[in-house]
Design a protein around this motif. Structure first.
Motif, PDB file in Angstrom:
ATOM      1  N   GLU A  94       0.835  -1.208   0.000  1.00  0.00           N
ATOM      2  CA  GLU A  94       0.000   0.000   0.000  1.00  0.00           C
ATOM      3  C   GLU A  94       0.865   1.252   0.000  1.00  0.00           C
ATOM      4  N   GLN A  95       1.913   1.242   0.833  1.00  0.00           N
ATOM      5  CA  GLN A  95       2.819   2.390   0.914  1.00  0.00           C
ATOM      6  C   GLN A  95       3.515   2.627  -0.415  1.00  0.00           C
ATOM      7  N   GLU A 135       1.348   4.358  -3.065  1.00  0.00           N
ATOM      8  CA  GLU A 135       0.887   5.725  -2.782  1.00  0.00           C
ATOM      9  C   GLU A 135       1.732   6.704  -3.590  1.00  0.00           C
TER      10      GLU A 135
END
Length: 728
Positions: free
Chosen positions: A628-629, A632
């Motif tokens: 997820e990081q 981003e």
């Protein structure tokens, strides 16, 4: 087994090249053009799966070269790219005609744009950033267009530099606040309010303007160092990038080495070089010593220490040369030299004094490149672990030192220490020598095929272990991950096909099923006046498992899958550009190892343990969060939004802190021979202590021990006369 393929390849290439590549037949003595024609020639005749050099190939080179030299799109303008566009479908013609006009125009424009970029970043960083306003930056550069004009380009730099400075600014605010809490008698542990405070609520005791200026200065210094490095690059360095853009269109592992890079490759493969045994970093005032290599001349002499700066380099009896401002690579050339020769270094010591130190060069071995082992104490049972970072070999002298003979020695030592099972750790092992992996596999089986190899248009070769002795016939577990590649996959696949070892690790390994040979280009040219031409690492073969399947793209699938931090991140051959495809051939003739009675039961038991393990679930959750990081791409440049995001990330990371604090309650020890070295080498002792602590926190090692326990020693069918003191 047939003779080494590289010899046959060289015979073919040299036979033709002796006619084609002489100074007489090449009118233009420009080395760049000469290299382009020579490398194209080798690719066309030697590559496993040569590509047609056509307009499609040309277009790919065009896009890839621009991306390589300007990946964040902060140098070229849209008008530059439009101007370059006329070459999009001409590069294939240039390659055939040994023309480099496209490279020359792009390189010359890049040099202009980089000089302009220096002025831009200095101008941008001379003005304070306002972190109270709402704005964002998109860091997925692939989807961005090039800047339409210089105003837009400067704005792009401004946002990037603001983003680069924001983290430093926030960190400085936090540190100053903590310091003020301590000064007022408080505890720095009681400052959770720090991450909740908005930009406008930062106390007046902290000078925001000064702090922001300090953060900008750090960013400026970083950019100064970067452009200082870029200024050291010469035209030929950029041309090597261009050549490799062409070369890598064939596949991701074919690569051109300039002469200096070939030397680094050899050092990486052999783990040794001739020099003084110190790692250096370029500084404006000279070359700074950042690490002293254990066992090397500097370490033995104890005349230099980390932090000392080398100002001048002299050969014995000669006038020293000032290296201040010199390219680091050129300075290192002066410092390195043949074993037994003396180099005289003028050094500014950490305390500011200046001394001249004489050091006798020697062969330096990079200890971290080699196999290392430890015993594992698990209650009343003892096991052994061997960590192998790569399948290393000395190309000049195979018998000097290689991974197979070193692992054989470690196995024998672990047997003498009473190990009842062995863990071979191949995680992060990117591969290496094909010969060493065949020999190493033979340490664990009686005899038989290890890997099948096929050259382009040729029948397959079967590489076999013909030595009936077995170095280790006990329980064996092999640890792998997504970065275990090439030779690591050959070994893991062979042991899996024989059912000789249990493979524990990622869902699949890297997936590199190709073989490369390194060919010095000087060997192909007759009458070369261009100096050292470097070498090309050329994909010449594909290898296949003994069951007939390729590891290309698919890798080796673990018997027991354990998630890790890479589980959801794009890694592996399938995520590279231009990989060769998967296929299969006929199986080799082999017999499954009949030593394990309970192989399948051990795998089943491990999977059941893994399914119930809370630590494993946490690792998988952490892997998803990391993905997820990574995904981003839109980042806020507003201080409050940034701090809020940091607070959220900190809260999530706290949940994963237990991963670092995990304790398997296993204890690890160095073997006796290594413990004796500790009295002479405190650095080695510290490295091993740190390694053992990491192993004690390693749940993969813990599960490997559990599997070894399940593969009971009394379930190994003993066979007479299969053991040898040292095999190979």
């Amino acid at each position: 087994m047939k003779k080494n393929f590289i010899l046959a390849l060289l015979v073919i290439l040299v036979a033709v090249a002796s006619c084609s590549f002489t100074n007489k037949s090449f009118d233009n003595d420009n080395k760049d053009k000469f290299l382009l024609e020579l490398i194209s020639y080798v690719l066309e005749r030697g590559h496993y799966e040569p590509k047609e050099v056509n307009d499609s190939f040309s277009s790919n080179v065009f896009d890839d070269f621009i991306e390589v030299i300007d990946p964040t799109k902060r140098y070229f303008l849209e008008s530059d790219i439009r101007e370059f566009e006329k070459y999009r479908f001409m590069i294939d013609d240039e390659i055939r005609n040994t023309d480099i006009e496209f490279f020359n125009i792009v390189y010359q424009r890049l040099m202009v744009r980089m000089e302009e970029a220096k002025e831009i970043y200095k101008e941008v960083l001379s003005t304070p950033f306002d972190y109270s306003i709402d704005e964002t930056i998109e860091i997925d550069y692939d989807d961005q267009e090039f800047a339409a004009n210089k105003k837009e380009l400067k704005e792009r730099w401004r946002k990037q530099l603001k983003y680069n400075t924001l983290a430093g600014f926030e960190n400085k605010i936090e540190n100053k606040w903590r310091a003020s809490i301590v000064e007022s008698g408080g505890s720095p542990q009681d400052d959770d309010a720090l991450v909740n405070v908005s930009y406008n609520e930062i106390p007046s005791s902290i000078d925001k303007a000064l702090t922001e200026e300090e953060a900008r200065e750090v960013t400026k210094n970083t950019l100064d160092e970067f452009f200082d490095f870029v200024d050291d690059l010469e035209r030929e360095d950029w041309f090597v990038q261009y050549l490799n853009t062409i070369v890598e269109e064939f596949d991701p592992h074919t690569f051109y080495f300039a002469p200096e890079e070939k030397e680094k490759f050899d050092i990486g493969m052999s783990g040794k070089f001739e020099g003084i045994g110190a790692r250096l970093q370029k500084k404006p005032e000279g070359a700074k010593i950042v690490e002293i290599i254990s066992g090397g001349p500097v370490w033995r002499d104890q005349s230099l220490e980390v932090g000392d700066q080398i100002l001048k380099v002299g050969q014995e009896g000669e006038e020293p040369i000032n290296i201040v401002g010199m390219r680091l690579e050129d300075a290192i050339k002066l410092i390195k030299g043949p074993e037994g020769t003396v180099v005289e270094l003028t050094v500014r010591k950490v305390d500011g004094t200046i001394e001249t130190v004489s050091i006798t060069r020697d062969v330096v071995e990079l200890e971290e490149s080699y196999a290392k082992s430890a015993t594992i104490n698990a209650g009343d049972q003892k096991y052994g672990l061997i960590n192998l970072p790569k399948f290393y070999v000395d190309f000049e002298d195979y018998a000097e030192r290689n991974a197979a003979t070193d692992v054989a020695k470690e196995l024998e030592r672990l047997k003498e220490a009473g190990a009842e099972g062995i863990i071979l750790d191949l995680r992060d092992n990117g591969g290496g020598s094909l010969k060493t992996v065949v020999e190493m596999a033979g340490l664990f089986i009686k005899d038989g095929p290890i890997v099948q190899v096929r050259s382009s248009g040729q029948r397959k070769e079967v590489h076999e272990d013909k030595d009936e002795r077995i170095q280790w016939d006990g329980p064996l577990v092999i640890l792998v991950n997504e970065l275990s590649a090439s030779a690591s996959e050959i070994l893991a696949a062979a042991m899996q096909d024989y059912k000789r070892a249990v493979i524990i690790g990622s869902k699949q390994t890297f997936g590199k099923g190709t073989v490369q040979n390194v060919i010095p280009l000087d060997n192909i040219v007759r009458g070369n006046d261009h100096g050292d031409l470097g070498a090309i690492k050329l994909t010449t073969q594909k290898f296949y498992r003994i069951n007939g399947g390729s590891t290309q793209l698919e890798g080796v699938k673990s018997d027991i899958v354990v998630p890790d931090r890479y589980s959801y991140i794009d890694l592996g051959e399938r995520d590279q550009q231009n990989p060769l495809g998967w296929d299969k051939i006929t199986p080799a003739d082999y017999k499954v190892w009949d030593g394990y009675i309970d192989f399948d039961e051990a795998v089943k038991s491990s999977k059941e343990r893994m399914a119930k393990n809370e630590q494993i679930r946490l690792i998988e959750e952490n892997a998803k969060w990391l993905k997820e990081q990574q995904d981003e791409n839109l980042i806020s440049l507003n201080y409050d939004a940034y701090v809020s995001k940091e607070k959220e990330a900190k809260k999530r990371s706290e949940k994963f802190k237990s991963l670092r604090d995990y304790d398997s309650r296993l204890t690890f020890s160095s073997l006796q021979y290594e413990q004796e070295l500790f009295t002479q080498d405190s650095v080695l002792r510290e490295k091993r202590d740190r390694w053992h602590k990491d192993l004690a926190r390693d749940i993969y090692v813990e599960e490997a021990v559990n599997v070894l326990k399940d593969l009971h020693k009394n379930n190994i069918k003993k066979k007479e006369n299969e053991l040898a003191s040292v095999k190979g």
